[in-house]
Scaffold this motif. Structure first.
Motif, PDB file in Angstrom:
ATOM      1  N   LEU A  85       0.824  -1.211   0.000  1.00 30.36           N
ATOM      2  CA  LEU A  85       0.000   0.000   0.000  1.00 30.36           C
ATOM      3  C   LEU A  85       0.857   1.259   0.000  1.00 30.36           C
ATOM      4  O   LEU A  85       0.589   2.215  -0.730  1.00 30.36           O
ATOM      5  CB  LEU A  85      -0.925   0.002   1.212  1.00 30.36           C
ATOM      6  N   VAL A  86       1.886   1.257   0.828  1.00 34.01           N
ATOM      7  CA  VAL A  86       2.775   2.423   0.901  1.00 34.01           C
ATOM      8  C   VAL A  86       3.497   2.617  -0.421  1.00 34.01           C
ATOM      9  O   VAL A  86       3.643   3.752  -0.898  1.00 34.01           O
ATOM     10  CB  VAL A  86       3.767   2.275   2.076  1.00 34.01           C
ATOM     11  N   LEU A  87       3.953   1.544  -1.050  1.00 35.90           N
ATOM     12  CA  LEU A  87       4.649   1.654  -2.330  1.00 35.90           C
ATOM     13  C   LEU A  87       3.739   2.254  -3.401  1.00 35.90           C
ATOM     14  O   LEU A  87       4.144   3.175  -4.116  1.00 35.90           O
ATOM     15  CB  LEU A  87       5.166   0.290  -2.786  1.00 35.90           C
ATOM     16  N   VAL A  88       2.528   1.756  -3.506  1.00 37.54           N
ATOM     17  CA  VAL A  88       1.600   2.276  -4.511  1.00 37.54           C
ATOM     18  C   VAL A  88       1.320   3.754  -4.263  1.00 37.54           C
ATOM     19  O   VAL A  88       1.347   4.572  -5.188  1.00 37.54           O
ATOM     20  CB  VAL A  88       0.292   1.449  -4.523  1.00 37.54           C
ATOM     21  N   ARG A  89       1.080   4.114  -3.007  1.00 40.54           N
ATOM     22  CA  ARG A  89       0.783   5.514  -2.686  1.00 40.54           C
ATOM     23  C   ARG A  89       1.988   6.412  -2.959  1.00 40.54           C
ATOM     24  O   ARG A  89       1.844   7.516  -3.488  1.00 40.54           O
ATOM     25  CB  ARG A  89       0.356   5.646  -1.223  1.00 40.54           C
ATOM     26  N   ALA A  90       3.181   5.965  -2.614  1.00 42.46           N
ATOM     27  CA  ALA A  90       4.375   6.783  -2.832  1.00 42.46           C
ATOM     28  C   ALA A  90       4.641   6.990  -4.323  1.00 42.46           C
ATOM     29  O   ALA A  90       4.973   8.099  -4.751  1.00 42.46           O
ATOM     30  CB  ALA A  90       5.588   6.137  -2.161  1.00 42.46           C
TER      31      ALA A  90
ATOM     32  N   GLU B  90       2.270  12.544  -9.276  1.00 42.83           N
ATOM     33  CA  GLU B  90       1.392  13.706  -9.260  1.00 42.83           C
ATOM     34  C   GLU B  90       2.115  15.018  -8.960  1.00 42.83           C
ATOM     35  O   GLU B  90       1.509  16.083  -9.059  1.00 42.83           O
ATOM     36  CB  GLU B  90       0.296  13.507  -8.211  1.00 42.83           C
ATOM     37  N   MET B  91       3.381  14.970  -8.576  1.00 47.41           N
ATOM     38  CA  MET B  91       4.089  16.184  -8.178  1.00 47.41           C
ATOM     39  C   MET B  91       4.399  17.074  -9.371  1.00 47.41           C
ATOM     40  O   MET B  91       4.732  16.599 -10.448  1.00 47.41           O
ATOM     41  CB  MET B  91       5.387  15.838  -7.456  1.00 47.41           C
ATOM     42  N   THR B  92       4.298  18.371  -9.126  1.00 51.73           N
ATOM     43  CA  THR B  92       4.665  19.338 -10.159  1.00 51.73           C
ATOM     44  C   THR B  92       6.183  19.484 -10.179  1.00 51.73           C
ATOM     45  O   THR B  92       6.861  19.167  -9.204  1.00 51.73           O
ATOM     46  CB  THR B  92       4.010  20.701  -9.875  1.00 51.73           C
ATOM     47  N   PRO B  93       6.749  19.980 -11.286  1.00 51.31           N
ATOM     48  CA  PRO B  93       8.206  20.042 -11.395  1.00 51.31           C
ATOM     49  C   PRO B  93       8.852  21.204 -10.635  1.00 51.31           C
ATOM     50  O   PRO B  93      10.034  21.450 -10.790  1.00 51.31           O
ATOM     51  CB  PRO B  93       8.435  20.181 -12.894  1.00 51.31           C
ATOM     52  N   GLY B  94       8.107  21.935  -9.835  1.00 48.94           N
ATOM     53  CA  GLY B  94       8.652  23.098  -9.141  1.00 48.94           C
ATOM     54  C   GLY B  94       9.750  22.736  -8.151  1.00 48.94           C
ATOM     55  O   GLY B  94       9.783  21.641  -7.600  1.00 48.94           O
ATOM     56  N   PRO B  95      10.662  23.687  -7.901  1.00 48.12           N
ATOM     57  CA  PRO B  95      11.776  23.415  -6.994  1.00 48.12           C
ATOM     58  C   PRO B  95      11.340  23.244  -5.538  1.00 48.12           C
ATOM     59  O   PRO B  95      12.088  22.701  -4.739  1.00 48.12           O
ATOM     60  CB  PRO B  95      12.678  24.636  -7.157  1.00 48.12           C
ATOM     61  N   GLU B  96      10.137  23.696  -5.189  1.00 48.58           N
ATOM     62  CA  GLU B  96       9.700  23.560  -3.796  1.00 48.58           C
ATOM     63  C   GLU B  96       9.392  22.111  -3.424  1.00 48.58           C
ATOM     64  O   GLU B  96       9.219  21.806  -2.254  1.00 48.58           O
ATOM     65  CB  GLU B  96       8.464  24.433  -3.539  1.00 48.58           C
ATOM     66  N   HIS B  97       9.343  21.232  -4.392  1.00 54.29           N
ATOM     67  CA  HIS B  97       9.038  19.830  -4.120  1.00 54.29           C
ATOM     68  C   HIS B  97      10.273  18.938  -4.100  1.00 54.29           C
ATOM     69  O   HIS B  97      10.136  17.718  -4.090  1.00 54.29           O
ATOM     70  CB  HIS B  97       8.055  19.283  -5.158  1.00 54.29           C
ATOM     71  N   HIS B  98      11.468  19.509  -4.093  1.00 50.62           N
ATOM     72  CA  HIS B  98      12.672  18.669  -4.112  1.00 50.62           C
ATOM     73  C   HIS B  98      12.738  17.735  -2.909  1.00 50.62           C
ATOM     74  O   HIS B  98      13.017  16.541  -3.055  1.00 50.62           O
ATOM     75  CB  HIS B  98      13.935  19.521  -4.188  1.00 50.62           C
ATOM     76  N   LEU B  99      12.494  18.247  -1.713  1.00 47.99           N
ATOM     77  CA  LEU B  99      12.540  17.388  -0.526  1.00 47.99           C
ATOM     78  C   LEU B  99      11.398  16.379  -0.538  1.00 47.99           C
ATOM     79  O   LEU B  99      11.576  15.233  -0.124  1.00 47.99           O
ATOM     80  CB  LEU B  99      12.493  18.224   0.757  1.00 47.99           C
ATOM     81  N   ASP B 100      10.225  16.791  -1.002  1.00 50.62           N
ATOM     82  CA  ASP B 100       9.108  15.849  -1.102  1.00 50.62           C
ATOM     83  C   ASP B 100       9.456  14.709  -2.055  1.00 50.62           C
ATOM     84  O   ASP B 100       9.161  13.544  -1.771  1.00 50.62           O
ATOM     85  CB  ASP B 100       7.844  16.550  -1.597  1.00 50.62           C
ATOM     86  N   ARG B 101      10.057  15.038  -3.177  1.00 51.77           N
ATOM     87  CA  ARG B 101      10.448  14.003  -4.138  1.00 51.77           C
ATOM     88  C   ARG B 101      11.519  13.084  -3.543  1.00 51.77           C
ATOM     89  O   ARG B 101      11.473  11.869  -3.721  1.00 51.77           O
ATOM     90  CB  ARG B 101      10.967  14.635  -5.425  1.00 51.77           C
ATOM     91  N   PHE B 102      12.470  13.676  -2.845  1.00 49.70           N
ATOM     92  CA  PHE B 102      13.542  12.879  -2.251  1.00 49.70           C
ATOM     93  C   PHE B 102      12.981  11.887  -1.233  1.00 49.70           C
ATOM     94  O   PHE B 102      13.245  10.688  -1.298  1.00 49.70           O
ATOM     95  CB  PHE B 102      14.591  13.784  -1.591  1.00 49.70           C
ATOM     96  N   PHE B 103      12.178  12.397  -0.285  1.00 51.41           N
ATOM     97  CA  PHE B 103      11.669  11.517   0.756  1.00 51.41           C
ATOM     98  C   PHE B 103      10.596  10.562   0.223  1.00 51.41           C
ATOM     99  O   PHE B 103      10.461   9.440   0.710  1.00 51.41           O
ATOM    100  CB  PHE B 103      11.152  12.324   1.945  1.00 51.41           C
TER     101      PHE B 103
ATOM    102  N   LEU C 225      10.910   6.586   0.599  1.00 48.69           N
ATOM    103  CA  LEU C 225       9.789   5.788   1.088  1.00 48.69           C
ATOM    104  C   LEU C 225       9.432   4.668   0.108  1.00 48.69           C
ATOM    105  O   LEU C 225       9.235   3.521   0.512  1.00 48.69           O
ATOM    106  CB  LEU C 225       8.576   6.695   1.322  1.00 48.69           C
ATOM    107  N   ALA C 226       9.361   4.984  -1.167  1.00 49.85           N
ATOM    108  CA  ALA C 226       9.044   3.970  -2.176  1.00 49.85           C
ATOM    109  C   ALA C 226      10.135   2.905  -2.239  1.00 49.85           C
ATOM    110  O   ALA C 226       9.842   1.711  -2.353  1.00 49.85           O
ATOM    111  CB  ALA C 226       8.866   4.622  -3.547  1.00 49.85           C
ATOM    112  N   THR C 227      11.387   3.316  -2.140  1.00 51.28           N
ATOM    113  CA  THR C 227      12.494   2.359  -2.163  1.00 51.28           C
ATOM    114  C   THR C 227      12.452   1.434  -0.953  1.00 51.28           C
ATOM    115  O   THR C 227      12.659   0.227  -1.066  1.00 51.28           O
ATOM    116  CB  THR C 227      13.842   3.104  -2.218  1.00 51.28           C
ATOM    117  N   GLY C 228      12.165   1.997   0.212  1.00 55.70           N
ATOM    118  CA  GLY C 228      12.060   1.176   1.423  1.00 55.70           C
ATOM    119  C   GLY C 228      10.924   0.180   1.351  1.00 55.70           C
ATOM    120  O   GLY C 228      11.066  -0.982   1.729  1.00 55.70           O
TER     121      GLY C 228
END
Length: 96
Positions: free
Chosen positions: A16-21, A27-40, A44-47
């Motif tokens: 469930l976590v993998l699918v959601r991540a 769904e994330m936009t390419p803006g620079p404010e999402h860099h940390l969101d994309r990283f974490f 999460l998806a890798t874990g």
């Protein structure tokens, strides 16, 4: 026998976590404010993917703390999202 139940719960929660991540990353936009969101989100998806691959490498006895953490994360992160997704799908299906 208890380890089998813990393994099943852990694998369902990780799935469930993998699918959601993955969907959140998509769904994330390419803006620079999402860099940390994309990283974490990627971490999460890798874990979660690593937990799903564990039984293929002999890891069949998860610790209770790991199961509790993954289940809690799935319950707060993935289950509400999945519920809304299914509800919207059923609503669209019934309304044409």
């Amino acid at each position: 026998m208890t380890n089998h139940y813990l393994l099943i719960i852990n694998l369902i929660a990780a799935g469930l976590v993998l699918v959601r991540a993955v969907c959140a990353l998509n769904e994330m936009t390419p803006g620079p404010e999402h860099h940390l969101d994309r990283f974490f989100g990627s971490v999460l998806a890798t874990g979660a993917f690593g937990v799903l691959l564990g039984p293929f490498y002999g890891y069949t006895a998860p610790h209770m703390a790991e199961v509790a953490m993954n289940t809690g994360l799935a319950g707060t992160y993935a289950v509400p999202w999945f519920y809304v997704l299914v509800r919207e799908h059923l609503w669209r299906k019934s309304n044409g």
